[in-house]
Design a protein around this motif. Sequence first.
Motif, short mmCIF file in Angstrom:
data_model
loop_
_atom_site.label_atom_id
_atom_site.label_comp_id
_atom_site.label_asym_id
_atom_site.label_seq_id
_atom_site.Cartn_x
_atom_site.Cartn_y
_atom_site.Cartn_z
N LYS A 1 0.97 -1.71 0.20
CA LYS A 1 0.38 0.23 -0.79
C LYS A 1 0.72 1.55 -0.22
O LYS A 1 1.80 1.77 0.54
N LEU A 2 0.76 1.94 -0.69
CA LEU A 2 1.08 3.57 -0.76
C LEU A 2 0.71 4.75 -0.71
O LEU A 2 -1.02 4.40 -0.80
N LEU A 3 0.81 5.73 0.57
CA LEU A 3 0.38 6.32 1.14
C LEU A 3 0.42 7.64 1.04
O LEU A 3 1.46 7.95 0.87
N VAL A 4 -0.23 8.43 0.36
CA VAL A 4 -0.23 9.96 0.04
C VAL A 4 -1.14 11.31 0.70
O VAL A 4 -1.91 10.27 0.76
N ARG A 5 -0.50 11.43 0.65
CA ARG A 5 -1.05 13.06 1.32
C ARG A 5 -0.59 15.04 1.17
O ARG A 5 0.96 14.63 0.59
N ASN A 6 -1.40 15.79 1.20
CA ASN A 6 -1.49 17.17 1.57
C ASN A 6 -2.33 17.59 2.28
O ASN A 6 -2.67 17.16 2.97
N ALA A 7 -2.40 18.84 2.38
CA ALA A 7 -2.93 19.55 2.61
C ALA A 7 -4.96 19.55 2.85
O ALA A 7 -5.40 19.70 3.98
#
Length: 221
Positions: free
Chosen positions: A210-216
């Motif tokens: 699993k790849l987790l990406v985030r921003n504001a």
Amino acid sequence: GDKGVMAFDAASGQLRWSVACGPDSYSSPQLSKILGEDTLLMLSNTGVLLLDPATGKVRLNYAWDFKGYRALQPTVIGEDTVLLPTPMSEGTRAIRLSKKDGKLAAGELWTTRHMKPDFTELTVHQGYLYGIDGSMFSCIDLKTGQRTWKDGRYGKGQALLIESSNVLLIAAEDGRVVLVKADPAAHVELASFQAIKGKTWTHPVVVGNKLLVRNAQEAAC
């Protein structure tokens, strides 16, 4: 007064020692093995301090003054080479550490203006350095500091290495995820997709498959 780096007793919270370092830094104290000894490295706008973690004794104060900020960690290669990343015009410097009569010394191996990472992570793999130079991805030969290629516009995107596949996974500033071959000969994109929308400066995380990406604005798995 300028307390700089501070060490506290974990059980009592009492201050053990403090050592002044440069007045400006977005870096964190980093524990690394230097020539066989646990050493605390602290990068600031005046250079890098190497400290004895138990006592705070300064083992080496390597001066490389920079008028702006440094917002990255020093990258330790092996036990005797340290990369000092600096944004804007200065680029990245490699220094080699040696010990004489029990004292540390450092010599400059090279300085390149072809790797100006600002706050984006550097990746070392099989003798080469990969990272964002300004806003474009770049590869540098670690022996010489010479650039082997510069290609791929990912803004101030963060990258991580998937070592088993020789692949760099880049979370681009525009929310794309891009897979790039960790190949010093050429820039080769293997895959790309829009993961999230909006300005993305956050480091991607891989857990299992699993790849987790985030921003504001949002996060995605």
